[in-house]
Design an enzyme around this catalytic site. Sequence first.
Site, PDB file in Angstrom:
ATOM      1  N   HIS A   1       0.566  -1.453   0.093  1.00 42.25           N
ATOM      2  CA  HIS A   1      -0.040  -0.163   0.533  1.00 42.25           C
ATOM      3  C   HIS A   1       0.490   0.877  -0.030  1.00 42.25           C
ATOM      4  O   HIS A   1       1.997   0.872   0.732  1.00 42.25           O
ATOM      5  CB  HIS A   1      -1.049   0.253   1.392  1.00 42.25           C
TER       6      HIS A   1
ATOM      7  N   ASP B   1      -7.873  -5.577   0.779  1.00 44.45           N
ATOM      8  CA  ASP B   1      -7.836  -6.131  -1.324  1.00 44.45           C
ATOM      9  C   ASP B   1      -7.829  -8.031  -1.100  1.00 44.45           C
ATOM     10  O   ASP B   1      -8.507  -8.467  -1.815  1.00 44.45           O
ATOM     11  CB  ASP B   1      -8.246  -5.747  -2.382  1.00 44.45           C
TER      12      ASP B   1
HETATM   13  N1  COA Z   1       4.176  -7.220  -4.477  1.00 45.80           N
HETATM   14  C1  COA Z   1       5.583  -7.692  -4.389  1.00 45.80           C
HETATM   15  N2  COA Z   1       6.340  -6.702  -4.165  1.00 45.80           N
HETATM   16  C2  COA Z   1       5.580  -5.353  -3.827  1.00 45.80           C
HETATM   17  C3  COA Z   1       4.125  -5.123  -4.169  1.00 45.80           C
HETATM   18  C4  COA Z   1       3.964  -6.413  -3.964  1.00 45.80           C
HETATM   19  N3  COA Z   1       2.276  -6.336  -3.871  1.00 45.80           N
HETATM   20  N4  COA Z   1       3.952  -3.935  -3.467  1.00 45.80           N
HETATM   21  C5  COA Z   1       5.114  -3.477  -3.733  1.00 45.80           C
HETATM   22  N5  COA Z   1       5.739  -4.446  -3.541  1.00 45.80           N
HETATM   23  C6  COA Z   1       7.531  -3.621  -3.439  1.00 45.80           C
HETATM   24  C7  COA Z   1       7.742  -3.298  -5.234  1.00 45.80           C
HETATM   25  O1  COA Z   1       8.345  -3.763  -5.915  1.00 45.80           O
HETATM   26  C8  COA Z   1       9.014  -2.182  -4.782  1.00 45.80           C
HETATM   27  O2  COA Z   1      10.322  -2.786  -4.268  1.00 45.80           O
HETATM   28  P1  COA Z   1      11.773  -2.698  -5.009  1.00 45.80           P
HETATM   29  O3  COA Z   1      11.893  -0.980  -4.185  1.00 45.80           O
HETATM   30  O4  COA Z   1      12.573  -3.385  -4.826  1.00 45.80           O
HETATM   31  O5  COA Z   1      11.431  -2.244  -6.291  1.00 45.80           O
HETATM   32  C9  COA Z   1       8.670  -1.300  -3.475  1.00 45.80           C
HETATM   33  O6  COA Z   1       7.668  -2.806  -2.783  1.00 45.80           O
HETATM   34  C10 COA Z   1       7.563  -0.803  -3.720  1.00 45.80           C
HETATM   35  O7  COA Z   1       6.847  -0.592  -4.579  1.00 45.80           O
HETATM   36  P2  COA Z   1       5.887   0.469  -5.637  1.00 45.80           P
HETATM   37  O8  COA Z   1       4.617  -0.160  -5.899  1.00 45.80           O
HETATM   38  O9  COA Z   1       6.561   1.712  -6.076  1.00 45.80           O
HETATM   39  O10 COA Z   1       4.845   0.964  -4.635  1.00 45.80           O
HETATM   40  P3  COA Z   1       3.644   2.151  -4.265  1.00 45.80           P
HETATM   41  O11 COA Z   1       3.380   3.207  -2.939  1.00 45.80           O
HETATM   42  O12 COA Z   1       3.839   2.596  -5.814  1.00 45.80           O
HETATM   43  O13 COA Z   1       2.690   1.238  -4.349  1.00 45.80           O
HETATM   44  C11 COA Z   1       0.400  -0.308  -4.746  1.00 45.80           C
HETATM   45  C12 COA Z   1       1.803   0.503  -3.583  1.00 45.80           C
HETATM   46  C13 COA Z   1      -1.168  -0.371  -3.682  1.00 45.80           C
HETATM   47  C14 COA Z   1       0.455   0.459  -6.559  1.00 45.80           C
HETATM   48  C15 COA Z   1       1.886  -1.572  -4.541  1.00 45.80           C
HETATM   49  O14 COA Z   1       1.727  -1.618  -3.235  1.00 45.80           O
HETATM   50  C16 COA Z   1       1.077  -2.655  -5.763  1.00 45.80           C
HETATM   51  O15 COA Z   1       1.206  -2.362  -6.829  1.00 45.80           O
HETATM   52  N6  COA Z   1       0.441  -3.293  -5.004  1.00 45.80           N
HETATM   53  C17 COA Z   1      -0.719  -4.840  -5.462  1.00 45.80           C
HETATM   54  C18 COA Z   1      -1.847  -3.989  -5.833  1.00 45.80           C
HETATM   55  C19 COA Z   1      -2.982  -3.899  -5.056  1.00 45.80           C
HETATM   56  O16 COA Z   1      -3.193  -4.280  -4.009  1.00 45.80           O
HETATM   57  N7  COA Z   1      -3.556  -2.510  -5.292  1.00 45.80           N
HETATM   58  C20 COA Z   1      -4.416  -2.227  -3.956  1.00 45.80           C
HETATM   59  C21 COA Z   1      -4.012  -1.771  -3.010  1.00 45.80           C
HETATM   60  S1  COA Z   1      -5.190  -0.933  -1.730  1.00 45.80           S
END
Ligand code: COA
Length: 378
Positions: A260, A314
């Site tokens: 998140h 979720d």
């Molecule tokens: N699974 C594996 N790795 C994850 C992850 C996940 N669900 N969520 C974040 N990470 C990792 C990323 O790969 C990244 O790693 P790195 O620093 O080695 O490159 C790091 O954590 C930061 O992730 P990032 O996507 O840049 O964080 P964000 O704050 O931009 O994104 C979300 C937040 C929610 C978009 C992201 O956690 C995600 O895509 N989750 C899955 C989708 C989801 O469940 N969305 C519902 C949100 S309520």
Amino acid sequence: MSEQYSPGLAGVIAGKSTIGLVNGTDGILLYRGYPVEELAEHCTFEEVAHLLLVGHLPTQAELTAFDAELKARRVLPAGLIEILRNLPTTTHPMAALQVGTAALSGFFPALDAGDKKGNWEGTLRLTASLPTIVAAFHRIRQGKPVVAPDTSLGLAADFLSMLNGEKPDAKSSRLFDVCLVLHAEHGFNASTFTGRVVGSSLADIFASMAAAVGSLSGPLHGGANEEVLTQLNTISSAAEAPAWLDHMIETKQKIMGLGHRVYKVKDPRADILQRMASDLFSSHGSTPLYDIAHAIEDHAKVKLGPKGIWPNVDFYSGLVYQKLGLTVDLFTPIFAIARIAGWSAHWLEQMQDNRIFRPDCIYSGPHGVKVTPLDERG
Ligand code: COA
């Protein structure tokens, strides 16, 4: 300027609000000061919608009046049902919902965003109509007759009734009601921000909320609950879950339902939903997917927890919805019929002290390029 750039606007303060607080360090979610756990335990979705939209929990008299206003607006205009009928049956229900939300403006004369009475009317109309739009399109795409709203039921139970053509039992109704409470508000997330941005141009509330629906549909936002089940279905057993998770991490793939932008601990809503799922499965029979989800969470605690990646709302919601007999592609529309309360509250707040959103960007393209005549371009 470059040092001010924050991809995804992470950490950027883009407004002031009294509606929702998300404390990602301590796992706290407040709606107008009330912890979401309190509201989930003691309130219906209608009470929470009143809290978000009006600013306080209603008295009995206020709730009765608010409820009556919503009930009077649950029926869709026949022309709107016709629009839904004209969509291909393969249309994703979120796309149908976005169409239906925008189309409401044609049936309820374009509202002037400066008109308080009109805005309140739009808010009531949206909160009451979104469940009917989702249920009606679901019936239409299945070739079944549309079920009219039943005003003897609360909003949550009536949605299930319009969807399935039969009254839900009390336990399912309350469970679903709590799911709506849990999804009603969440601060300046992508879809809420979208609604506020569109509203900031003084576009009407229907246009703003249709944009918010579009924003919610993406797999990194509301669409994640659908993706969670898709991923869980690729894992054959709970025993296989740790190896699956390790492989996902090694190959840098995202595990849906984890992580998140704000929460760096377990999302408080995921805790409530997990308890609800566990209760539901012990009374109505479990599913292997729940055991798989549990095994993933246990392993993720060790592998991803130290990075601040924990289950979000979720992760367990889809399992609960599936047990309630809801099809996977309805999960995100359900999120929308709850979040419309938060979106509308934010939109109304934006209107009270509006300035059009107009951020800047770092331009890194070329300068002063001369136009080559059309017949000389290669
Ligand atoms: N699974 C594996 N790795 C994850 C992850 C996940 N669900 N969520 C974040 N990470 C990792 C990323 O790969 C990244 O790693 P790195 O620093 O080695 O490159 C790091 O954590 C930061 O992730 P990032 O996507 O840049 O964080 P964000 O704050 O931009 O994104 C979300 C937040 C929610 C978009 C992201 O956690 C995600 O895509 N989750 C899955 C989708 C989801 O469940 N969305 C519902 C949100 S309520």
